[in-house]
Design an enzyme around this catalytic site. Structure first.
Site, PDB file in Angstrom:
ATOM      1  N   LYS A  98       6.968 -27.506  25.956  1.00  0.00           N
ATOM      2  CA  LYS A  98       7.612 -26.655  27.808  1.00  0.00           C
ATOM      3  C   LYS A  98       6.408 -25.628  27.549  1.00  0.00           C
ATOM      4  CE  LYS A  98      11.403 -24.299  27.188  1.00  0.00           C
ATOM      5  NZ  LYS A  98      11.900 -24.400  25.930  1.00  0.00           N
ATOM      6  N   ASP A 148       8.276 -16.687  25.915  1.00  0.00           N
ATOM      7  CA  ASP A 148       7.097 -17.025  25.276  1.00  0.00           C
ATOM      8  C   ASP A 148       6.333 -18.175  26.129  1.00  0.00           C
ATOM      9  OD1 ASP A 148       9.417 -18.803  25.588  1.00  0.00           O
ATOM     10  OD2 ASP A 148       8.789 -19.997  23.428  1.00  0.00           O
TER      11      ASP A 148
HETATM   12  C1  VG1 Z   1      18.869 -23.247  25.855  1.00  0.00           C
HETATM   13  C2  VG1 Z   1      18.488 -24.582  26.290  1.00  0.00           C
HETATM   14  C3  VG1 Z   1      17.580 -25.629  25.775  1.00  0.00           C
HETATM   15  C4  VG1 Z   1      15.853 -25.091  25.254  1.00  0.00           C
HETATM   16  C5  VG1 Z   1      16.113 -24.137  24.578  1.00  0.00           C
HETATM   17  C6  VG1 Z   1      15.495 -23.849  23.598  1.00  0.00           C
HETATM   18  O1  VG1 Z   1      19.133 -23.998  24.177  1.00  0.00           O
HETATM   19  O2  VG1 Z   1      20.080 -24.971  26.682  1.00  0.00           O
HETATM   20  O3  VG1 Z   1      17.576 -26.181  26.411  1.00  0.00           O
HETATM   21  O4  VG1 Z   1      15.233 -25.812  24.803  1.00  0.00           O
HETATM   22  O5  VG1 Z   1      17.139 -23.047  24.935  1.00  0.00           O
HETATM   23  O6  VG1 Z   1      14.281 -22.903  25.035  1.00  0.00           O
HETATM   24  P1  VG1 Z   1      20.748 -23.801  24.211  1.00  0.00           P
HETATM   25  O7  VG1 Z   1      21.162 -24.258  21.935  1.00  0.00           O
HETATM   26  O8  VG1 Z   1      21.110 -22.524  23.917  1.00  0.00           O
HETATM   27  O9  VG1 Z   1      21.342 -24.435  24.721  1.00  0.00           O
HETATM   28  V1  VG1 Z   1      13.212 -21.375  24.584  1.00  0.00           V
HETATM   29  O10 VG1 Z   1      12.955 -21.393  26.258  1.00  0.00           O
HETATM   30  O11 VG1 Z   1      14.460 -20.256  24.259  1.00  0.00           O
HETATM   31  O12 VG1 Z   1      12.730 -21.681  23.422  1.00  0.00           O
HETATM   32 CO    CO Z   2      10.841 -20.360  26.574  1.00  0.00          CO
END
Ligand code: VG1
Ligand code: CO
Length: 544
Positions: A377, A280
């Site tokens: 981000k 995304d």
């Molecule tokens: C992961 C990352 C986290 C990030 C999230 C969404 O989460 O560790 O830092 O904010 O993905 O990123 P988790 O709970 O799996 O550790 V994205 O670019 O997938 O929306």
């Molecule tokens: Co993402």
């Protein structure tokens, strides 16, 4: 307009995780699944009658179908206008930008981000609020509660609209506008960065880069911004056509999954600079010629050099990083005399700090960096920031990072992921860890002595909301650290993430391979948590 009220029953498991609701495509395709969730989102919001909703996604399999369903629900629920990206495309940062710029009430992003796509892959939905950022936990929990008690959803009988045609359309008399997904975002980037200078760098012919869009949403953004506006040669953006299955790849920009790009920058005739972004478009990986920048270091370097970039020339108000992210940025904040905040994992925790003007730059170890220009981000933003730095400093990526380490010290860093664990085993491991916290301080593991051990809890400094059980952190004498937490974005079993960090001030010791530098912590992590014994795994699945 004739509103059709369709009776429905709650579906279990519609709880948003770290970033929205993510499930296998086959789960999302169950009759009423999307309708239930989206109706629950609308039921949890107030005051949107007649207002604007933005809808778009990362182009993955089922994106277009989901959008048509959502348009009908939005019309039936009383939104006054819906903006939708052409072909259903809107990157997550572009969504944030459009919500803010068009003063929309909110937006729905169809994406499972870095998770694989395709009929056998993952799908996801995330709601963003009017500041352009992900809904805070208060709202996501309200949505979840609603999904458990929903009895009906509202829709209209109206044909699919043509998502490929820019301009006005209508769903049961409600205005729908198909918008260019890139335009607002590209304009914002132009206002933040010195496009003239970056363009001159490309024109000189002495600087070459490759951007890997990983067949995901950022392809069109990179083509327009890098190749058209900044005049980088055609082909600078690779894998630039979004595909429903991301070309069968895993659209997660790290050295493991973006191997094609890493091979290019480590190969013969390597370009000066490389970058990749995720499904995304909100994540970024930065690489130089034969040199990989960790996301934690990238955040620190951006903070230390922000004054060189027009959008941040006035200085930064503060920095925030997610708890497991290395403390490299903390050292920069201290040198700059600004605050550094430590938040739980997930971008939703940065929104309040940015809205309150407390921080300008934010970052996560998971290849996420961004600023208060939007409330997500932003992958391409980070790439443009680096390009701007490279153009101003005229040095290589490696030189910039190495001189950063000489000035601030180096935070050796790595994350070890154990994927697809049995949920019960993973939960046991975390519970055992939590139970052992009180006894850990003072214990020795090899050369390392535990100084502190806790389960991270966060009180939002702006609204006072409390988030507990956000990860176990163990601090060692000499500024080393291990963090353990379970992923909140996976769709199969559980993923254990082990984050390892060691500070090294001495420039003579800045050249050690990261896994070697962290070897003591890696074995301590296993001893403390019993990873091998409890999961039956000999080694992590993914090391970044
Ligand atoms: C992961 C990352 C986290 C990030 C999230 C969404 O989460 O560790 O830092 O904010 O993905 O990123 P988790 O709970 O799996 O550790 V994205 O670019 O997938 O929306
Ligand atoms: Co993402």
């Amino acid at each position: 307009m004739t509103i059709i009220t369709v009776p429905t029953k709650p579906v279990a498991g519609q709880r948003p995780g770290t970033s929205g609701l993510r499930k296998k495509v086959e789960v999302f395709r169950q009759p009423g699944y999307i309708e239930n969730f989206v109706q629950s989102v609308f039921d949890s919001l107030e005051g949107f009658a007649g207002k604007t909703l933005v809808v778009g996604g990362d182009g993955r399999y089922y994106n277009a179908e989901a959008i048509q369903v959502i348009l009908r629900l939005a019309a039936a629920n009383g939104f006054g206008r819906v903006l939708v990206g052409r072909d259903g495309i809107l990157s997550t940062p572009a969504m944030s930008c459009v919500i803010r710029k068009q003063r929309a009430f909110g937006g729905l992003i169809l994406s499972a981000s870095h998770n694989p796509g395709g009929p056998e892959g993952d799908f996801g939905i995330k709601y963003n609020i009017s500041n352009g950022g992900p809904a805070p936990e208060k709202i996501t929990e309200a949505i979840y509660r609603r999904t458990q008690e929903i009895t009906a959803y509202k829709t209209v009988a109206s044909p699919d609209i043509d998502l490929s045609r820019l301009g006005p359309a209508s769903v049961a008399g409600v205005e729908v506008e198909v918008i260019d997904p890139v335009a607002d975002y590209a304009e914002l980037m132009q206002n933040l960065f010195d496009f003239r200078r970056i363009r001159a760098m490309f024109r000189s012919g002495a600087f070459r880069m490759r951007f890997d869009a990983m067949h995901a949403v950022n392809g069109p953004y990179a083509k327009t911004i890098l190749e058209d506006m900044l005049e980088a040669p055609t082909g600078t953006a690779m894998n630039a056509v979004p595909l429903p299955d991301f070309g069968n790849g895993h659209p997660d920009p790290n050295p493991v999954y973006a191997k094609e790009l890493v091979d290019i920058v480590f190969g013969p005739d390597a370009p000066d600079f490389g970058a990749a972004s995720d499904g995304d478009g909100d994540r970024n990986m930065i690489v130089g010629r034969r040199f990989i920048v960790t996301p934690s270091d990238s955040l620190a370097v951006l903070a230390a050099n922000a004054h060189l970039v027009p959008g941040y020339a006035q200085g930064i108000a503060g920095v925030a990083r997610s708890m497991p992210t290395s403390r490299a940025a903390d050292r920069v904040a201290e040198a700059l005399g600004v605050a550094c905040y430590e938040t739980p994992t997930g971008w939703k925790f940065f929104g309040n700090l940015m809205d309150a003007g407390k921080v300008t730059l934010c970052g996560e170890e998971s290849y996420g960096t961004g600023s208060d220009h939007v409330r997500e981000k932003d992958g391409l933003w980070a790439v443009l920031f680096w390009l701007n730095l490279l153009a101003v400093r005229g040095e290589s990526v490696e030189t910039i990072v190495r001189s950063h380490w000489r000035r601030f010290g180096r935070n050796y860093y790595s994350r070890h992921d154990y994927d697809g664990l049995e949920s019960a085993a993973a939960d046991d491991l975390m519970e055992h860890l939590r139970g052992s916290l009180a006894a850990l301080p003072g214990q020795r593991f090899g050369e390392l002595t535990v100084e502190s051990a806790d389960d991270f809890a966060y009180t939002d400094p702006i609204d006072g909301s409390v988030s507990t059980r956000q990860g176990v952190r163990i601090g060692f004498a000499g500024d080393s650290r291990i963090v353990f937490r379970l992923s909140g974005t996976g769709t199969e079993g559980a993923t254990l993430r082990v984050y390892l960090e060691r500070f090294e001030a001495d420039p003579a010791r800045h050249d050690i391979e990261a896994q070697t530098a962290l070897a003591g912590l890696i074995s301590a992590a296993d001893e403390i948590a019993g990873i091998k014994a409890r999961t039956g795994r000999e080694a992590p699945d993914v090391v970044t």
